[in-house]
Scaffold this motif. Structure first.
Motif, PDB file in Angstrom:
ATOM      1  N   HIS A   1      59.412  -9.065 -63.993  1.00  0.00           N
ATOM      2  CA  HIS A   1      58.970  -9.746 -65.143  1.00  0.00           C
ATOM      3  C   HIS A   1      59.024 -11.149 -64.979  1.00  0.00           C
ATOM      4  O   HIS A   1      59.152 -11.812 -64.009  1.00  0.00           O
ATOM      5  CB  HIS A   1      60.141  -9.531 -66.280  1.00  0.00           C
ATOM      6  CG  HIS A   1      61.478 -10.103 -65.936  1.00  0.00           C
ATOM      7  ND1 HIS A   1      62.516  -9.439 -65.194  1.00  0.00           N
ATOM      8  CD2 HIS A   1      62.054 -11.365 -66.220  1.00  0.00           C
ATOM      9  CE1 HIS A   1      63.437 -10.061 -65.225  1.00  0.00           C
ATOM     10  NE2 HIS A   1      63.401 -11.377 -65.631  1.00  0.00           N
TER      11      HIS A   1
ATOM     12  N   ALA B   1      60.565 -12.712 -61.738  1.00  0.00           N
ATOM     13  CA  ALA B   1      61.632 -11.933 -61.251  1.00  0.00           C
ATOM     14  C   ALA B   1      60.418 -10.828 -60.557  1.00  0.00           C
ATOM     15  O   ALA B   1      59.609 -10.559 -60.840  1.00  0.00           O
ATOM     16  CB  ALA B   1      62.317 -11.025 -62.240  1.00  0.00           C
TER      17      ALA B   1
ATOM     18  N   HIS C   1      61.441 -18.355 -65.094  1.00  0.00           N
ATOM     19  CA  HIS C   1      61.686 -18.082 -63.748  1.00  0.00           C
ATOM     20  C   HIS C   1      60.973 -16.612 -63.655  1.00  0.00           C
ATOM     21  O   HIS C   1      60.204 -16.277 -64.551  1.00  0.00           O
ATOM     22  CB  HIS C   1      63.119 -17.631 -63.401  1.00  0.00           C
ATOM     23  CG  HIS C   1      63.506 -16.479 -64.428  1.00  0.00           C
ATOM     24  ND1 HIS C   1      64.368 -17.017 -65.466  1.00  0.00           N
ATOM     25  CD2 HIS C   1      63.638 -15.018 -64.104  1.00  0.00           C
ATOM     26  CE1 HIS C   1      64.702 -15.670 -66.169  1.00  0.00           C
ATOM     27  NE2 HIS C   1      64.319 -14.567 -65.639  1.00  0.00           N
TER      28      HIS C   1
ATOM     29  N   THR D   1      59.820 -14.816 -67.253  1.00  0.00           N
ATOM     30  CA  THR D   1      60.442 -15.254 -68.335  1.00  0.00           C
ATOM     31  C   THR D   1      60.048 -16.544 -68.722  1.00  0.00           C
ATOM     32  O   THR D   1      60.111 -17.576 -67.916  1.00  0.00           O
ATOM     33  CB  THR D   1      61.937 -15.167 -68.248  1.00  0.00           C
ATOM     34  OG1 THR D   1      62.303 -13.843 -68.186  1.00  0.00           O
ATOM     35  CG2 THR D   1      62.826 -16.050 -69.333  1.00  0.00           C
TER      36      THR D   1
ATOM     37  N   GLU E   1      64.058 -14.394 -59.197  1.00  0.00           N
ATOM     38  CA  GLU E   1      65.142 -13.321 -59.429  1.00  0.00           C
ATOM     39  C   GLU E   1      64.720 -11.924 -58.979  1.00  0.00           C
ATOM     40  O   GLU E   1      63.532 -11.778 -58.757  1.00  0.00           O
ATOM     41  CB  GLU E   1      65.224 -13.182 -60.988  1.00  0.00           C
ATOM     42  CG  GLU E   1      66.042 -11.946 -61.510  1.00  0.00           C
ATOM     43  CD  GLU E   1      65.954 -11.902 -63.045  1.00  0.00           C
ATOM     44  OE1 GLU E   1      65.445 -12.850 -63.645  1.00  0.00           O
ATOM     45  OE2 GLU E   1      66.326 -10.733 -63.423  1.00  0.00           O
TER      46      GLU E   1
ATOM     47  N   TYR F   1      69.789 -14.115 -58.687  1.00  0.00           N
ATOM     48  CA  TYR F   1      68.885 -15.356 -58.776  1.00  0.00           C
ATOM     49  C   TYR F   1      69.024 -16.168 -57.502  1.00  0.00           C
ATOM     50  O   TYR F   1      70.163 -16.383 -57.119  1.00  0.00           O
ATOM     51  CB  TYR F   1      69.222 -16.199 -60.248  1.00  0.00           C
ATOM     52  CG  TYR F   1      68.980 -15.292 -61.405  1.00  0.00           C
ATOM     53  CD1 TYR F   1      68.057 -15.397 -62.075  1.00  0.00           C
ATOM     54  CD2 TYR F   1      70.072 -14.334 -61.733  1.00  0.00           C
ATOM     55  CE1 TYR F   1      67.857 -14.678 -63.253  1.00  0.00           C
ATOM     56  CE2 TYR F   1      70.160 -13.921 -62.783  1.00  0.00           C
ATOM     57  CZ  TYR F   1      68.902 -13.822 -63.822  1.00  0.00           C
ATOM     58  OH  TYR F   1      68.834 -13.152 -64.792  1.00  0.00           O
TER      59      TYR F   1
HETATM   60 ZN    ZN Z   1      64.949 -12.669 -65.763  1.00  0.00          ZN
END
Ligand code: ZN
Length: 336
Positions: A10, A235, A233, A12, A281, A271
């Motif tokens: 993902h 991931a 961030h 964010t 992440e 993280y």
């Molecule tokens: Zn995240």
């Protein structure tokens, strides 16, 4: 060396306005709103999640609702752009759509040999791209069928992210040595890294998409200010807790600081900051967003983690009211 990363899980980012955010991603881009919950580290603010019909890893865009954050400024050491995959034939559909909705865009541009790219921004100024590429044909079509965009034209999850770095070598070595990315292409200051498709992809465990990271080398560029309209961030996805443990161990062995495994309820997270300063992440594919809601109910009401449920009334008093996309009536009646 390990090969336990399958691609992006993902992205964010930070928004100042949850309602405007929902309206843009659902009504303009046609993503499904898959979860309205609160920030686990600050339950008085929302955490919003979008994705395909189930919010599968590789399609998930999430937002922290931080109205008091500074405005983000583009620069080095950030995820500069998040790119969605669209079918090769869909460029003109999206240009028409953006024009009719008065969304400004640049392009289409050619990138490498076989990509056409449209650049645009969300209402907070977050830089996004639509990339038309033939790999859309092999991406499983799990798009949200009740959305405003016809299925043939709909976004197929992420294609890539672009990282901006003053120098790319140390970031590149983490991508390659710790996460399993392979350098594939270079065009000027854009260096491309990809996770190769695996046997498990062909068996259908993971469609193998969202497997590209571009590093844009920007020497003598000011550091980015991470704030409203910035990515917080990115991931990367891993199939299991065991694989995550191995990755974490290797990241620490490489001299980077990694957090312990944190239970984010919809996935488990570790993280760490890559050498260029961007927050990375590692997130597990399971359990996913149906762990606390039925698939047809996703994103239709505020969901709280069990340990915050007793505070629902107090939280609703401080959270700004938002209007959520309606639950599909037909699915509702067939369910009963
Ligand atoms: Zn995240």
């Amino acid at each position: 060396m390990n090969r336990a990363i399958y691609g992006i899980h993902h992205v964010t980012a930070i928004t100042s306005n949850p309602q405007r955010n929902i309206d843009f991603y659902v009504n303009i881009l046609g993503l499904r709103f898959v979860k309205l919950t609160v920030n686990q580290d600050d339950p008085s603010s929302y955490h919003l999640y979008y994705g395909d019909e189930l919010g599968r890893p590789g399609t998930i865009l999430t937002f922290f609702h931080w109205p008091d954050a500074p405005k983000g400024h583009r620069g080095a050491s950030e995820v500069m752009a998040a790119s969605f995959l669209i079918p090769e034939t869909s460029i003109s559909y999206w240009m028409d759509r953006f024009e009719s909705k008065q969304i400004k865009f640049r392009g289409p541009y050619k990138r490498f040999d076989d990509e056409e790219v449209i650049v645009f921004h969300d209402p907070d100024g977050l830089e996004l791209e639509l990339v038309a590429h033939k790999s859309s044909e092999t991406r499983s079509i799990n798009v949200w069928k009740e959305g405003p965009v016809p299925i043939e034209q709909a976004i197929r999850g992420f294609y890539s992210v672009t990282l901006s770095e003053e120098g790319y070598e140390r970031t590149a070595s983490v991508l390659a040595d710790e996460l399993g990315f392979i350098p594939t292409l270079q065009d000027g200051s854009r260096f491309r890294y990809e996770i190769p498709t695996r046997e498990s992809h062909r068996r259908g465990e993971d469609d193998g998409g969202a497997n590209i990271v571009d590093v844009l080398c920007l020497p003598y560029t000011q550091q980015a200010v991470i704030g409203i309209g910035s990515v917080h961030h990115v991931a990367y996805r891993t199939p299991s807790d065991e694989q995550q443990k191995v990755l974490r161990h290797n990241i620490i062995k490489a001299g980077l600081n990694a957090t312990p495994v944190i239970d984010r309820f919809y996935f488990h997270s570790v993280y760490f900051r890559e050498p260029g300063g961007i927050l990375f992440e590692i997130a597990t594919n399971p359990p996913g967003f149906t762990v606390d809601e039925r698939a047809e109910d996703l994103g239709t009401h505020l969901v709280l983690p069990p340990w915050l449920e007793s505070m629902r009334k107090e939280l609703l008093e401080v959270l700004p009211p938002v209007q959520l996309p309606k639950k599909n009536e037909m699915q509702h009646t067939t369910e009963e």
